[in-house]
Design a protein around this motif. Structure first.
Motif, PDB file in Angstrom:
ATOM      1  N   THR A 355       3.061  -0.598   6.634  1.00 28.13           N
ATOM      2  CA  THR A 355       1.802  -1.277   6.306  1.00 28.13           C
ATOM      3  C   THR A 355       0.615  -0.434   6.759  1.00 28.13           C
ATOM      4  OG1 THR A 355       1.616  -2.456   8.415  1.00 28.13           O
ATOM      5  CG2 THR A 355       2.919  -3.526   6.677  1.00 28.13           C
ATOM      6  N   VAL A 564      -1.239   4.319  -0.861  1.00 28.14           N
ATOM      7  CA  VAL A 564      -0.974   2.896  -0.660  1.00 28.14           C
ATOM      8  C   VAL A 564      -0.086   2.397  -1.794  1.00 28.14           C
ATOM      9  CG1 VAL A 564      -2.041   0.667  -0.176  1.00 28.14           C
ATOM     10  CG2 VAL A 564      -3.351   2.760   0.170  1.00 28.14           C
ATOM     11  N   GLU A 597      -3.931  -2.976  -0.163  1.00 29.88           N
ATOM     12  CA  GLU A 597      -2.631  -3.510   0.242  1.00 29.88           C
ATOM     13  C   GLU A 597      -2.587  -5.029   0.075  1.00 29.88           C
ATOM     14  OE1 GLU A 597       0.129  -2.474   3.950  1.00 29.88           O
ATOM     15  OE2 GLU A 597      -1.668  -3.592   4.536  1.00 29.88           O
TER      16      GLU A 597
END
Length: 618
Positions: A355, A564, A597
């Motif tokens: 993440t 990402v 994200e």
């Protein structure tokens, strides 16, 4: 003889006359017997030079390096103009303790609600999510589990990890993720971490977090082989590299050294020395490289984070192909001491994480320039985006994104460009981020500058040992690349550095108008692994060029960039969006990456090869 070309000075180039020309690589795709034969021919004294000259001629490299007058003076290392301070940031002490920097980074993150992460009856439809570093931290501090065996706790994460590695290795015997791994060393670190928790003195949120290290970064007591069979014989590891030491001081459990494309000289992750890791989303596909094992071990759920090195997209490419986050820092932002690339000018050490917030935490731990880079680069203090601030959304809305549409759309499938375009539209709709058209001249010249610079630096690293007879123990892929790199003259290297200054000028002009340049991370999703390439490797410069085409800018110019994950193509293979930022402006791309994200969270898919280490589902 070629006709002499004279370039206009960069500041006189008419951008309205610039035409985008897709790069077409002319080179053979070879595996198996024919590849081995090709290597022999490339290394032959006369015919090898002729073949290298022919390849350079056919691909326009000779025209750029030999027949072109470049008016700019060389720039041997990225040099940046002063940058405006970023808004809404928290600054880190470069000389501060890494655990203190991590503590500051933790305060920058949005509020953590454990019920949202741990509740199984929230009523929401199932959505795949990776466990974050803060999830592990909550589990340890709430005594739901520990890094190692202790008192009455039921879960033993270290044993879960070791068991999962055993399961993985039994299923993928010829494709290891870790090429140096000692279960007892992992247990020892985990026991020390558990004791700190029992005494109420964890070092940081990274305490007890499992992190892997690429095989070209020193992590004592493991050898650093660079994915080769012999480099540890000529270079012993006596201590941790600086970045590894900073993670260890923060309490991280360093699990071993990850597989990689030998000496970083490839973008697929192919490695006949130890086996080629399969992509966790489809084991018959490449992970991307050269940080192949680092990306795959994170995507598989085995580690929260891994360190990689990025000299030509080697963090971002595998992160994109494996559906995780890969951060390339500004050149000089992380200390290369204790890696194979200490003397390089295009390579950095950066995190690969599940993440964006985990990338922020690991980046905070490893950031800090070397003493030499502080003198020659004069870096500003590293900063992080304050994502906990109510102003973060407003700052996002003020960002202008630059998009070179013809380059952006030059991909193997419209699945890639359409997904990336959709994210840009959502950024505008949700936050007001504006996207403006830009033109980037001389992309072909940029690619040539990268090939010569990275190639020359790699040759400098390996040539003494190759001359001493070690070269025959390299993979065919590496030997082919070195044969090409040896064909570059000193004048070619100077020309490449002249191009570097010229291309830096174009980008600094672009950054007067935009805050971030957006591209797909790669021009294709994960390519298939040919069966014939497993034993002897392969050369496929068309695939290499497609994987690297958006990545090289950040390496040649030393700019920060991040990949990402934003979804998948029709074959279920991950797609990444790349953000390239101004020099030293990691905070801006991290802030934007966190928003992307969140937008893309619903599109993330659980990999085929996945292990839940926290809950022990192996």
């Amino acid at each position: 003889m070629g006709k002499k070309q004279i370039m206009l000075p960069a500041n006189e180039v008419d951008l309205t006359a610039v035409k985008y020309v897709p790069e077409k690589i002319e080179a053979p795709h070879l595996t198996g017997f024919w590849f081995k034969l090709f290597v022999k021919v490339m290394e032959a004294p006369v015919i090898g030079s002729l073949i290298a000259s022919h390849l350079k001629e056919k691909n326009g490299i000779t025209e750029i390096l030999k027949n072109t007058v470049i008016p700019e003076v060389p720039m041997f290392i990225p040099q940046f103009p002063l940058q405006e301070p970023e808004p809404g940031v928290v600054c880190l002490e470069e000389d501060g303790k890494p655990e203190e920097r991590v503590a500051l980074a933790l305060k920058c993150l949005p509020h953590y609600d454990p019920t949202c992460r741990w509740s199984s009856d929230s009523g929401e439809p199932f959505q795949f999510r990776y466990w974050k570093i803060r999830d592990y931290g909550y589990a340890y501090r709430s005594k739901l589990t520990t890094p190692s065996m202790a008192s009455d706790f039921s879960f033993i994460v270290a044993e879960h990890f070791i068991s999962a590695m055993e399961v993985f290795n039994s299923k993928q015997q010829s494709a290891p993720l870790l090429i140096s791994f000692d279960p007892e060393e992992v247990r020892r670190q985990a026991a020390a971490s558990t004791q700190r928790f029992e005494e109420g003195n964890p070092l940081s949120i990274l305490d007890g977090i499992f992190i892997a290290v690429k095989d070209d970064i020193d992590c004592y007591p493991h050898p650093s082989k660079g994915g080769s069979k012999w480099f540890h014989e000529v270079r012993q590891v006596k201590a941790d590299g600086v970045s590894v030491s900073r993670l260890r001081n923060s309490g991280a459990i360093l699990v071993g050294k990850t597989n990689m494309h030998e000496f970083g000289m490839g973008t697929t992750g192919n490695n006949p020395n130890y086996g080629t890791p399969g992509n966790p989303h489809n084991p018959k596909r490449y992970t991307g490289g050269s940080s192949s094992g680092s990306a795959a071990i994170v995507a598989s759920g085995l580690c929260s984070a891994a360190l990689g090195t990025d000299g030509g997209g080697s963090v971002r490419i595998p992160a994109s192909l494996c559906g995780v986050v890969g951060l390339k820092t500004t050149f000089g932002r992380t200390d290369l001491t204790g890696s194979l690339w200490e003397a390089g000018t295009v390579t950095i050490i950066g995190p690969i994480t599940a993440t964006v917030e985990d990338a922020i935490l690991v980046y905070a731990a490893i950031s800090g320039s070397s003493p030499a880079d502080r003198i020659r680069l004069n870096p500003p203090i590293p900063c992080l985006p304050d994502l906990s601030s109510s102003e973060s959304s407003n700052i996002l809305g003020s960002l202008t994104l630059g998009k070179y549409t013809k380059w952006f759309n030059d991909v193997s499938s419209t699945d890639i460009s359409d997904k990336c375009e959709d994210v840009l539209n959502q950024l505008f709709r949700l936050y007001g981020c504006k996207t403006t058209e830009i033109v980037i001249p001389e992309l072909r010249e940029l690619h040539t500058a990268h090939a010569v610079t990275f190639g020359s630096e790699s040759l400098c690293l390996l040539n003494p040992d190759c001359e001493a007879g070690k070269g025959v123990r390299l993979t065919n892929d590496t030997r082919t690349n070195l044969a090409l790199f040896r064909s570059f003259a000193a004048s070619d290297y100077i020309s490449a550095q002249c191009l570097r200054r010229r291309i830096m000028y174009y980008h600094m002009e672009i950054f007067k108008k935009v805050d971030v340049i957006v591209t797909p991370t790669t021009g294709m999703t994960a390519p298939e692994i040919p069966e014939s390439a497993l034993a002897v490797g392969e050369t496929n410069l068309q695939v290499v060029a497609s994987l690297m085409q958006f990545a090289m800018t950040a390496n040649v110019l030393g700019l920060p960039a991040i990949s990402v994950p934003i979804g998948h193509d029709k074959q279920g293979l991950p797609i990444g969006l790349q953000l390239i930022g101004r020099p030293w402006c990691e905070a801006s791309i991290l802030r934007l990456a966190a928003a992307i994200e969140e937008i893309s969270a619903e599109y993330r898919k659980k990999p085929v090869e996945f292990y839940d280490i926290l809950k022990g589902k192996v």
